[in-house]
Design a protein around this motif. Structure first.
Motif, mmCIF file in Angstrom:
data_model
loop_
_atom_site.group_PDB
_atom_site.id
_atom_site.type_symbol
_atom_site.label_atom_id
_atom_site.label_comp_id
_atom_site.label_asym_id
_atom_site.label_seq_id
_atom_site.Cartn_x
_atom_site.Cartn_y
_atom_site.Cartn_z
ATOM 1 N N ALA A 17 3.106 0.892 -2.186
ATOM 2 C CA ALA A 17 3.428 2.027 -1.321
ATOM 3 C C ALA A 17 4.550 2.872 -1.914
ATOM 4 O O ALA A 17 4.467 4.111 -1.942
ATOM 5 C CB ALA A 17 3.828 1.523 0.066
ATOM 6 N N LEU A 48 -2.930 3.857 1.231
ATOM 7 C CA LEU A 48 -2.022 3.450 2.302
ATOM 8 C C LEU A 48 -2.785 2.930 3.515
ATOM 9 O O LEU A 48 -2.327 2.006 4.203
ATOM 10 C CB LEU A 48 -1.133 4.626 2.705
ATOM 11 C CG LEU A 48 -0.033 5.029 1.707
ATOM 12 C CD1 LEU A 48 0.646 6.315 2.163
ATOM 13 C CD2 LEU A 48 0.996 3.911 1.545
ATOM 14 N N LEU A 68 3.110 2.404 7.313
ATOM 15 C CA LEU A 68 2.373 2.924 6.162
ATOM 16 C C LEU A 68 1.088 3.638 6.559
ATOM 17 O O LEU A 68 0.869 4.800 6.205
ATOM 18 C CB LEU A 68 2.057 1.784 5.189
ATOM 19 C CG LEU A 68 3.263 1.064 4.579
ATOM 20 C CD1 LEU A 68 2.803 -0.054 3.652
ATOM 21 C CD2 LEU A 68 4.161 2.034 3.838
#
Length: 363
Positions: A17, A48, A68
């Motif tokens: 991420a 994501l 996320l």
């Protein structure tokens, strides 16, 4: 070994991420906002959305999917098309600030009010109270196994689940705010603004509950829908369908989180939509739209009910609908059972690690 593997997966998920956020920051330097920037960032958004599938524990899936797959993806969408999103500013954000805002539900506070310290102390005192309640709920949660939970009335059981969920979410978001604020010496807005004092559904969702989610949904869903609906029903009434669509999008994102919580690696079978959870958000969206319509039609100069009565009615409505519609979706996803099992497993894991390091000869 299972916990060690999960920790390794968690580190991998967040490493990927952060790499994606770095890539998006570089893209923003070379490609102007618009469809080209979106096309360049879209692979990051897709990854994501898939990253939480690498995790299996509730305590890691829940926060990772919220941060996320929901907030970060919406922030990147705004970064691709808008110059007013949390990742866009004039002058541009520094690289560390870009990473912080992309990763966490925070917003830098521009102006510190003169009474900020008092607000901060009050917030911390309230967080301490919530922590005590959360510990008590964690104690009660151990009574929720199949044998002992039969002793609880279903309403009491759902109430305890609701209290556990609320306090856990508030403490999690408040902890992020406090830790980042202390580490980087910055002032951050609080994630909650005393939701128990809400005087209406609009006050609850718009100004008090999970403020960062509201700030994300407003520019990504609500404002575009207002603009689109203005051509059909006029600017005056456009907020009504826009509100309902915004709550529908929120329901879909919660549905995605429920899937993350319930799924098993590589398995799509057995997943069913949480229609009651969707009903929860749609009911609240319709009620909020009706409240807006009432204000537009009658233009009341004063509140219809005393503030205390408005608070009681609002929280009764929010809590009762949450217990009847939202929390059962978490129960069906086995969130609370998994949380209890994972807590026990983690305690044993820490205990074994401690024994191995303090008494190596005994192993």
């Amino acid at each position: 070994m299972i916990i060690e593997e999960e920790i390794s997966n968690f580190i991998m998920v967040w490493s990927v991420a952060i790499t994606l956020f770095c890539y998006s920051y570089i893209i923003g330097k070379f490609i102007p906002k618009g469809i080209l920037r979106f096309m360049a960032i879209f692979p990051s958004i897709l990854i994501l959305l898939l990253l939480p599938l690498r995790l299996t524990t509730v305590y890691l899936i829940g926060p990772s999917s919220l941060l996320l797959s929901w907030l970060s993806t919406f922030k990147l969408l705004l970064f691709a098309f808008s110059s007013k999103g949390p990742l866009s500013s004039n002058p541009p954000l520094s690289f560390p600030h870009f990473l912080l805002i992309a990763s966490f539900p925070i917003k830098f506070q521009d102006k510190v009010e003169s009474n900020h310290n008092q607000i901060k102390v009050t917030s911390l005192n309230w967080s301490n109270k919530l922590l005590v309640i959360f510990i008590l709920c964690s104690f009660f949660i151990h009574l929720y196994d199949d044998d002992k939970k039969q002793n609880f009335h279903p309403i009491i059981l759902m109430t305890l689940y609701t209290l556990q969920m609320y306090t856990g979410l508030e403490i999690f978001l408040a902890s992020i705010t406090v830790i980042i604020g202390k580490l980087f010496k910055v002032e951050l807005e609080q994630p909650f603004n005393k939701p128990h004092l809400s005087t209406s559904v609009q006050d609850f969702w718009g100004r008090r509950w999970n403020i960062m989610v509201t700030r994300i949904l407003h520019p990504t869903v609500y404002k575009p829908m207002v603009k689109a609906c203005s051509h059909v029903v006029g600017r005056k009434w456009a907020p009504l369908p826009a509100v309902i669509v915004t709550f529908a999008v929120s329901a879909l994102m919660h549905e995605l989180i429920f899937y993350y919580l319930k799924h098993e690696k590589g398995a799509w079978e057995g997943w069913e939509p949480c229609w009651d959870s969707m009903c929860f958000f749609l009911i609240h969206g319709v009620c909020l739209a009706l409240q807006i319509a009432h204000k537009k039609v009658f233009e009341p100069k004063h509140e219809l009910l005393p503030r205390v009565m408005s608070c009681i009615l609002t929280m009764t409505f929010v809590v009762s609908t949450g217990i009847c519609l939202f929390v059962p979706a978490l129960v069906r996803s086995s969130v609370f059972v998994k949380a209890r099992t994972e807590s026990t497993a983690f305690v044993h894991f820490v205990k074994n690690v401690y024994v191995q390091h303090t008494c190596p000869l005994s192993t």
